[in-house]
Write an enzyme that holds these catalytic residues in place. Structure first.
Site, short mmCIF file in Angstrom:
data_model
loop_
_atom_site.label_atom_id
_atom_site.label_comp_id
_atom_site.label_asym_id
_atom_site.label_seq_id
_atom_site.Cartn_x
_atom_site.Cartn_y
_atom_site.Cartn_z
N GLU A 199 19.66 -0.11 24.81
CA GLU A 199 20.04 0.17 23.41
C GLU A 199 21.04 -0.88 22.97
OE1 GLU A 199 20.67 1.23 19.82
OE2 GLU A 199 19.22 2.45 20.92
N ASP A 218 20.58 -6.26 23.53
CA ASP A 218 19.36 -6.48 22.77
C ASP A 218 18.17 -6.43 23.73
OD1 ASP A 218 17.22 -8.67 21.90
OD2 ASP A 218 18.16 -7.86 20.09
N ASP A 267 10.93 1.41 20.80
CA ASP A 267 11.20 2.30 19.66
C ASP A 267 12.46 1.82 18.96
OD1 ASP A 267 11.09 4.37 17.86
OD2 ASP A 267 11.85 5.88 19.25
#
Length: 179
Positions: free
Chosen positions: A74, A101, A119
């Site tokens: 995340e 990233d 996602d």
């Protein structure tokens, strides 16, 4: 229910939603489809999720498949903190949570995975660098033989058809499940 929302251009976007009393529930319809790559595998032992947000899918999969090794990546460290505090995400020997990233993580990692889930959103859009042919080639190179990528695309955007076309330049088989 708990919701994790982000603001962009004076609008709020729900990025994660969880049942505060039942981590096995996936209240967001699209999140139920994020487990589809598992039906393509005989056995899945390793998973990378890029952009887990609150981690509802990651948590569901870790509890459903207790031997699954998970890397959750995340970009926002505050989101990682929120996921651990409010959304049942529990890092441990089988679950590594990294604030970075996703593309940089893949570039620096030497690990391969049976399933990669992507996602990652910034408001209504996927970060452009996670939608390029080069990104998909990189991700494909990190899959074990027979590996599968599950990608959350929003079919209501102007770029949807172009996104699918880009994916199809790298992968021979592209299945679409509309949530």
């Amino acid at each position: 229910y708990l919701s994790l929302s982000f603001g962009l251009n004076d609008r709020l976007y729900v990025e994660s939603k969880a049942n505060a009393e039942d981590p096995f529930e996936l209240p967001a319809v699209y999140s139920r489809y994020m487990a589809m790559p598992f039906v393509y595998q005989k056995k899945t032992s390793t998973l990378l999720e890029i952009g887990p947000g609150g981690g509802t899918v990651t948590t569901y999969l870790s509890r459903t498949f207790p031997d699954l090794k998970i890397d959750a990546v995340e970009i926002d460290p505050v989101v990682v903190e929120m996921a651990e505090q409010y959304f049942f995400v529990k890092p441990g020997p089988l679950m590594r949570v990294t604030s970075r990233d996703g593309r940089i993580f893949l570039m620096r990692s030497k690990d391969n995975y049976d399933v990669i889930l992507v996602d990652a959103y910034r408001g209504p859009d996927i970060p452009f660098h996670l939608m390029t042919k080069e990104f998909f080639q990189l991700a494909k190179g990190r899959l074990n033989k027979g590996g599968v990528i599950g990608y959350n695309l929003h079919y209501g955007t102007q770029l949807y058809e172009a996104e699918l076309a880009t994916i199809a330049t790298v992968f021979d088989n592209v299945d679409v499940y509309k949530a």
